[in-house]
Design an enzyme around this catalytic site. Structure first.
Site, PDB file in Angstrom:
ATOM      1  CG  HIS A 261      -1.676   1.259   1.582  1.00 60.95           C
ATOM      2  ND1 HIS A 261      -2.983   1.485   0.849  1.00 60.95           N
ATOM      3  CD2 HIS A 261      -1.596   2.445   2.078  1.00 60.95           C
ATOM      4  CE1 HIS A 261      -3.304   2.730   1.279  1.00 60.95           C
ATOM      5  NE2 HIS A 261      -2.581   3.251   1.752  1.00 60.95           N
ATOM      6  CD  GLU A 262       1.880   3.498   3.781  1.00 61.20           C
ATOM      7  OE1 GLU A 262       1.929   4.506   3.031  1.00 61.20           O
ATOM      8  OE2 GLU A 262       0.973   3.184   4.513  1.00 61.20           O
TER       9      GLU A 262
ATOM     10  CG  HIS B  13       0.242   6.360  -0.683  1.00 64.89           C
ATOM     11  ND1 HIS B  13      -0.812   6.745  -1.231  1.00 64.89           N
ATOM     12  CD2 HIS B  13       0.063   5.948   0.589  1.00 64.89           C
ATOM     13  CE1 HIS B  13      -1.729   6.725  -0.363  1.00 64.89           C
ATOM     14  NE2 HIS B  13      -1.456   5.857   0.533  1.00 64.89           N
TER      15      HIS B  13
ATOM     16  CG  HIS C  33       5.698  11.298  -5.105  1.00 68.03           C
ATOM     17  ND1 HIS C  33       6.947  11.634  -4.587  1.00 68.03           N
ATOM     18  CD2 HIS C  33       5.890  12.460  -5.722  1.00 68.03           C
ATOM     19  CE1 HIS C  33       7.519  12.748  -4.391  1.00 68.03           C
ATOM     20  NE2 HIS C  33       6.895  13.383  -5.284  1.00 68.03           N
TER      21      HIS C  33
END
Length: 228
Positions: free
Chosen positions: A94-95, A98, A102
């Site tokens: 999940h991270e 991100h 980006h």
């Protein structure tokens, strides 16, 4: 009795989502022998696989699991960093989702980054005003001025929650537009684990919203102080 029911319903709305998130993440946090690596190893592997330049993985402190777009760091809580549990690999993916947002310069993440800064500033303002309100009320004996300050503080705290709700699509995309397809297509999870991982990714997507809702309880405490 109607007031008691209303209080129970409000508490359920404010605390229920956060308790559910914590329950799901904790339920699947036990190490699994069939998972070959921990969360940190998976995060680094995915960063290398998708050629996300300049992003590092490190163990988080009190702030917990998150991706910091300003420093380009994926930060994982100690358990998710070190363990090979379903929660660890799902949260890591999940991270990294991100970080991938980006890396691809996706507009929703850019918007969320700007709005999050506004939310942090708004919460600082509201916290300061809520400290000042009782003092102003005691010194000036002007309830109208104190009420105005309270309404400004109330609006600032609601703004933080509203921003989290507005940017919820960013979290959903990190879980189900990025992490879940990556984990499934790369055979990082088994078919048997897919249902559990889906629950974890849903919890990860709603973490910030759940925390914002529960923080609204602070308004009740300060309102009771103001009434005194």
């Amino acid at each position: 009795m109607p007031y008691l029911i209303l209080i129970v319903v409000l508490l359920a709305l404010l605390f229920g989502p956060q308790l559910w998130v914590q329950y799901v993440l904790r339920k699947y946090s036990q190490p699994q022998d069939h998972i070959p690596g921990n969360g940190a190893e998976l995060a680094r592997h995915l960063i290398q696989r998708f050629d996300i330049s300049g992003v590092e993985v490190e163990q988080a402190g009190h702030e917990g699991d998150h991706y910091d777009p300003t420093q380009k760091k994926v930060r994982l809580s100690p358990d998710n960093y070190q363990q090979n549990s379903l929660t660890a690999i799902a949260v890591a993916a999940h991270e990294v989702g991100h970080a991938l947002q980006h890396h691809r310069n996706e507009p929703l993440l850019n918007l969320r980054t700007r709005l999050s800064q506004w939310a942090m500033n708004a919460q600082k303002i509201s916290g300061g005003l809520l400290v000042v309100i009782p003092i102003v009320t005691a010194l000036t004996r002007a309830p109208s001025a104190a009420m105005l300050m309270f309404l400004v503080a109330l609006g600032s705290m609601f703004l933080g929650t509203l921003i989290q709700l507005i940017t919820l699509p960013v979290e959903i995309d990190a879980s189900f537009g990025k992490a879940l397809p990556i984990l499934k297509e790369g055979n990082y999870i088994s078919t048997e684990d897919e249902k559990a991982v889906t629950k974890i990714l849903k919890a990860a997507a709603f973490t910030y919203v759940a925390g914002s809702l529960s923080s609204l309880l602070n308004l009740w405490r300060w309102l009771s102080v103001l009434r005194k």
